[in-house]
Each structure stands twice: as C-alpha cells, then as structure tokens.
Write an enzyme that holds these catalytic residues in place. Structure first.
Site, PDB file in Angstrom:
ATOM      1  N   LYS A  80       0.868  -1.183   0.000  1.00 18.57           N
ATOM      2  CA  LYS A  80       0.000   0.000   0.000  1.00 18.57           C
ATOM      3  C   LYS A  80       0.898   1.223   0.000  1.00 18.57           C
ATOM      4  O   LYS A  80       2.065   1.134   0.385  1.00 18.57           O
ATOM      5  CB  LYS A  80      -0.849  -0.012   1.282  1.00 18.57           C
ATOM      6  N   GLY A 180     -25.760   2.562   3.087  1.00 14.46           N
ATOM      7  CA  GLY A 180     -24.829   3.228   2.165  1.00 14.46           C
ATOM      8  C   GLY A 180     -25.133   2.885   0.725  1.00 14.46           C
ATOM      9  O   GLY A 180     -25.071   1.722   0.316  1.00 14.46           O
ATOM     10  N   GLY A 182     -23.610   4.058  -2.184  1.00 12.94           N
ATOM     11  CA  GLY A 182     -22.550   4.625  -3.010  1.00 12.94           C
ATOM     12  C   GLY A 182     -22.243   3.714  -4.186  1.00 12.94           C
ATOM     13  O   GLY A 182     -23.121   2.990  -4.679  1.00 12.94           O
ATOM     14  N   HIS A 183     -20.993   3.722  -4.599  1.00 13.12           N
ATOM     15  CA  HIS A 183     -20.585   2.942  -5.771  1.00 13.12           C
ATOM     16  C   HIS A 183     -20.962   1.467  -5.645  1.00 13.12           C
ATOM     17  O   HIS A 183     -21.378   0.840  -6.606  1.00 13.12           O
ATOM     18  CB  HIS A 183     -19.068   3.044  -5.956  1.00 13.12           C
ATOM     19  N   VAL A 184     -20.812   0.912  -4.438  1.00 17.11           N
ATOM     20  CA  VAL A 184     -21.091  -0.519  -4.240  1.00 17.11           C
ATOM     21  C   VAL A 184     -22.575  -0.741  -3.925  1.00 17.11           C
ATOM     22  O   VAL A 184     -23.226  -1.604  -4.517  1.00 17.11           O
ATOM     23  CB  VAL A 184     -20.219  -1.090  -3.099  1.00 17.11           C
TER      24      VAL A 184
HETATM   25  P1  NAD Z   1     -18.873   5.392  -1.598  1.00 21.14           P
HETATM   26  O1  NAD Z   1     -18.136   6.502  -0.913  1.00 21.14           O
HETATM   27  O2  NAD Z   1     -19.137   5.483  -3.052  1.00 21.14           O
HETATM   28  O3  NAD Z   1     -20.292   5.202  -0.873  1.00 21.14           O
HETATM   29  C1  NAD Z   1     -20.501   5.255   0.497  1.00 21.14           C
HETATM   30  C2  NAD Z   1     -21.947   5.714   0.723  1.00 21.14           C
HETATM   31  O4  NAD Z   1     -22.225   5.648   2.118  1.00 21.14           O
HETATM   32  C3  NAD Z   1     -22.210   7.150   0.279  1.00 21.14           C
HETATM   33  O5  NAD Z   1     -23.375   7.203  -0.534  1.00 21.14           O
HETATM   34  C4  NAD Z   1     -22.392   7.896   1.582  1.00 21.14           C
HETATM   35  O6  NAD Z   1     -23.283   8.987   1.477  1.00 21.14           O
HETATM   36  C5  NAD Z   1     -22.958   6.816   2.476  1.00 21.14           C
HETATM   37  N1  NAD Z   1     -22.801   7.061   3.899  1.00 21.14           N
HETATM   38  C6  NAD Z   1     -21.774   7.664   4.553  1.00 21.14           C
HETATM   39  N2  NAD Z   1     -22.016   7.701   5.873  1.00 21.14           N
HETATM   40  C7  NAD Z   1     -23.211   7.092   6.065  1.00 21.14           C
HETATM   41  C8  NAD Z   1     -23.984   6.816   7.216  1.00 21.14           C
HETATM   42  N3  NAD Z   1     -23.604   7.163   8.432  1.00 21.14           N
HETATM   43  N4  NAD Z   1     -25.167   6.166   7.061  1.00 21.14           N
HETATM   44  C9  NAD Z   1     -25.583   5.795   5.822  1.00 21.14           C
HETATM   45  N5  NAD Z   1     -24.889   6.051   4.698  1.00 21.14           N
HETATM   46  C10 NAD Z   1     -23.711   6.691   4.828  1.00 21.14           C
HETATM   47  O7  NAD Z   1     -18.089   4.067  -1.227  1.00 21.14           O
HETATM   48  P2  NAD Z   1     -18.148   2.664  -1.997  1.00 21.14           P
HETATM   49  O8  NAD Z   1     -17.095   2.640  -3.036  1.00 21.14           O
HETATM   50  O9  NAD Z   1     -19.557   2.347  -2.353  1.00 21.14           O
HETATM   51  O10 NAD Z   1     -17.649   1.678  -0.834  1.00 21.14           O
HETATM   52  C11 NAD Z   1     -18.486   1.362   0.262  1.00 21.14           C
HETATM   53  C12 NAD Z   1     -17.674   0.628   1.322  1.00 21.14           C
HETATM   54  O11 NAD Z   1     -17.110  -0.543   0.756  1.00 21.14           O
HETATM   55  C13 NAD Z   1     -16.496   1.437   1.891  1.00 21.14           C
HETATM   56  O12 NAD Z   1     -16.324   1.084   3.230  1.00 21.14           O
HETATM   57  C14 NAD Z   1     -15.313   0.924   1.069  1.00 21.14           C
HETATM   58  O13 NAD Z   1     -14.100   1.044   1.793  1.00 21.14           O
HETATM   59  C15 NAD Z   1     -15.693  -0.531   0.895  1.00 21.14           C
HETATM   60  N6  NAD Z   1     -15.088  -1.145  -0.303  1.00 21.14           N
HETATM   61  C16 NAD Z   1     -15.359  -0.656  -1.531  1.00 21.14           C
HETATM   62  C17 NAD Z   1     -14.791  -1.259  -2.646  1.00 21.14           C
HETATM   63  C18 NAD Z   1     -15.084  -0.769  -4.044  1.00 21.14           C
HETATM   64  O14 NAD Z   1     -14.792  -1.491  -5.005  1.00 21.14           O
HETATM   65  N7  NAD Z   1     -15.661   0.419  -4.210  1.00 21.14           N
HETATM   66  C19 NAD Z   1     -13.945  -2.363  -2.488  1.00 21.14           C
HETATM   67  C20 NAD Z   1     -13.699  -2.857  -1.208  1.00 21.14           C
HETATM   68  C21 NAD Z   1     -14.290  -2.238  -0.111  1.00 21.14           C
END
Ligand code: NAD
Length: 364
Positions: A80, A180, A182-184
């Site tokens: 990392k 949440g 977001g992207h996932v």
């Molecule tokens: P993201 O930032 O796109 O989405 C996170 C979402 O959570 C946002 O819409 C945000 O508004 C919401 N959020 C924040 N605080 C909140 C709360 N208190 N209550 C409800 N919603 C809340 O992130 P992502 O890429 O979707 O990833 C989500 C999680 O998965 C993260 O913890 C990330 O580390 C983990 N992750 C993601 C990936 C990936 O491929 N994107 C891979 C491994 C792990």
C-alpha cells in the site's frame, strides 16, 4: 523502541520513503509480503497529523492487502502507499509523476492503484512514469471501476452466508438492510432486488435514496434507524466500525455481510460476541474482494467474463471460513486469517522455491 522493533512493522519486507523537494511530495510505500506475487495495493492521499500516523496507516493497510489477496486465491502479495498532505496541495501532475517514478524504482515489487482521495486522472499521471499501476480506465487499457465486481462479490457472499444460516441460499422473501448507497451499495441493491429480497436502504444523501425507491421491493429508513430495522441480513456498505458497543445490541439480524472495510470496531471483542450469539459475520476482507479480483485480471490479459467467474469463488471461500469457524469455535475473522496464512505458507513456499531455482522435490 527503535523503528525496526516496532510491533506495527509486523513482518514487512520493505518500506520506502519518497521525497521530492520541488513538488513537496512525501510518499511512503509499504511492501508487506511478496511471497505470493507482486505487492498490489492502492495509493491513498491523507492529511495525516504526523509522520508516525502515516507510517502506522500504511503498514496496517499493506498487511491487510496480503491477507485479502491470499484469501481470494490470487497470486499477489500485499502493499500500500500513502501520500501525505491535502489533495489541493499534492493532487497535481508533477507530484503524481514524482510518485510514479518512486513506484517504478521498485521494479514491479509494488503495483499501485486508486484508493481514498486518488482519482483515475492521478493514476494516469502515475502511468506516465511507470507500468506498475493497475485499475486504469478501460480507455487507458485498464479494468476500470471495481465497484460492480465488489457489489457482485458481496451479493455472492450474502448468498453463501444465507446458505449457512438458513440451509438455502435463496434470498426470496428475506429482508436485507443496506447501509450506504454509493458505488457498491447501488449495484448490490439491484442484485438483491432481482433475487426477490425485500430491501431496506439508508444513506445520509437523500437523492441516493430517492433513486433506489424506484426499484422493486425497496423501502427506506433514516440513517440511525437502520440498526433497529426488522431485518434478516445487515449489509453495511458505507463506513467502518459501525458494529460497536453502541449498535451491537440493537442489531437483531442473523447475518452481517456487507462490503464496508473494518466493520467491527473491535475485532476480538465484537467477533466473539457475534459468535456467542450465533450471528454469522462474513469477514469484510473476504466478502469485499471482488474489486481486487477484477484488477488481478489485468496481470494476465483482462477479461470481464473471467473476472465475474472468479468473483463467484467468494461463495466457496466464505463456506470454508464458516466451516472452520464452526469446527474450531472461533470468530469468522480468525478463521479467515488462518486460511489466508495457510495459503501463504503452502503456496508462497512453492513460488519462492521456484524463484530461487530450487527443485520442489529434492529426492526426484
Ligand atoms: P462510496 O463513498 O461510493 O459510498 C458510500 C456511501 O455511504 C455514500 O453514498 C455515503 O453517502 C454513504 N454514507 C456515509 N455515511 C453514512 C452513514 N452514516 N449512514 C448511511 N450512509 C452513509 O463508497 P463505496 O465505493 O460504495 O464503498 C463502500 C464501502 O465498501 C467502503 O467502506 C469501502 O471502503 C468498501 N469497499 C469498496 C470497494 C469498491 O470497489 N468500491 C472495495 C472494497 C471495499
């Protein structure tokens, strides 16, 4: 205590400090373990309070990558990098090209990628100086956004957990709470809806909720209400540490399985409580490995189809973890760590012998 005696060092192979006076770049690359292959792990920009905090963070994250890739069955080690400072000060072409040169100087022992506060544009700047960067956009010859793969892997993992808890992996009629969007989260909701689950969603951003309510079987609650919702499965996809002393008694689900990193605020304590209560916890780094599995495809000629096929293995990996946890009566996180360590020992040894030219069977 000297630097080399610090417990956080925890078997790291190499730590590289890079400084570029002209751009102000202060970067740290940590390579935890390369016995399985090149150390892959993203580059994070963060305004750390101190250099000590930055070192601690990069060491913790790189070790995590070793375990994640090993458990996912990939031929990758763990590494990392962190760049100290604010995005507005260091998020420019010159600084990221200087960082690219630092990455290149390691000759492929470390491969970087996007992470918190880094963007596809920044990775393209890195790519101007080195080939050792993964997850570039498809236009740049990379595999692009990993999130749909992470979401699909999380969906597959939820099914594996359902199979263990209910004796069937059908999600028809099961209630899944997704924290949440977001992207996932948004992709996960789509998979769950298609599988016939009832879905309760929440997010701190209201527009995200509005979009999801158009999908079949979706209802919404306020962010803090999610912990008390009537649900079978809790899928945290927002922040870490949300299973903590305050929330753990409120959660009435049988399964916790989501994409967020570091879900349990104290792995030993909360892992043990969940085990004792019979709540099945899908270890975060096992269930959210879809993204790294997808990026790994770039090392062997990328194919989206093969990535999805590989992500399906998360089902068997979780089955193994649940079995080991039940057999040894240990929290699922401990079972996951043990399985990852066994693979590094067994397969990593073979790869090292191969590299050093030793024969595998000395008597033949
Ligand atoms: P993201 O930032 O796109 O989405 C996170 C979402 O959570 C946002 O819409 C945000 O508004 C919401 N959020 C924040 N605080 C909140 C709360 N208190 N209550 C409800 N919603 C809340 O992130 P992502 O890429 O979707 O990833 C989500 C999680 O998965 C993260 O913890 C990330 O580390 C983990 N992750 C993601 C990936 C990936 O491929 N994107 C891979 C491994 C792990």
């Amino acid at each position: 205590m000297g630097f080399f005696d610090a417990p956080a060092l925890n078997h790291h192979e190499q730590i590289v400090f890079g400084y570029d006076e002209e751009t102000g770049l202060k970067a740290i690359i940590a390579i935890h373990d390369t016995s399985m292959g090149p150390a892959l792990g993203g580059c994070r920009v963060w305004n750390y309070k101190s250099e000590k905090d930055a070192v601690r963070d990069v060491l913790r994250l790189s070790e995590g990558m070793t375990y994640k890739s090993a458990l996912a069955g990939l031929n990758l080690g763990g590494g990392k990098s962190v760049i100290m400072g604010r995005v507005r000060d260091v998020g420019n072409e010159a600084a990221f090209r200087a960082f690219g040169r630092l990455v290149d100087s390691l000759g492929g022992r470390y491969v970087t990628a996007e992470d918190v506060n880094t963007t596809p544009q920044m990775m393209e700047w890195v790519h101007e100086e080195t080939d050792y960067v993964a997850g570039l956009s498809p236009e740049m010859g990379g595999s692009g956004d990993p999130s749909p793969f992470t979401a699909y892997g999380t969906f597959v993992g939820i099914k594996a957990a359902a199979n263990k808890a209910y004796g069937s992996d059908s999600l028809e009629g099961k209630t899944v709470a997704v924290q949440g969007l977001g992207h996932v989260g948004i992709y996960l909701v789509e998979h769950l809806s298609k599988a016939g689950a009832k879905i309760i969603v929440t997010d701190i951003k209201e527009d995200r909720i509005k979009d999801m309510l158009k999908i079949k079987n979706v209802s919404a609650v306020e962010p803090d209400e999610i912990y008390d919702a009537e649900m079978d499965i809790f899928a945290p996809c927002a922040l870490g540490s949300i299973v903590n002393d305050e929330t753990i008694d409120r959660l009435k689900c049988q399964i916790i399985a989501g994409a967020a990193n570091n879900v349990l605020s104290d792995y030993d304590k909360h892992g043990k409580i969940l085990l004792d209560r019979g709540v099945l916890y899908a270890p975060d780094y096992a269930i959210n490995a879809g993204g790294v599995i997808n990026v790994y495809g770039e090392f062997e000629g990328y194919s989206e189809k093969r990535s999805y096929a590989r992500v399906n293995h998360i089902y068997e990996i979780l089955q193994q973890i649940f079995e080991r946890s039940a057999e040894d009566n240990i929290p699922t996180m401990d079972a996951a760590d043990t399985i990852a360590e066994e693979r590094i020992r067994k397969i990593g040894r073979l790869k090292q012998m191969h590299r050093s030219g030793k024969r595998l069977f000395s008597k033949i």
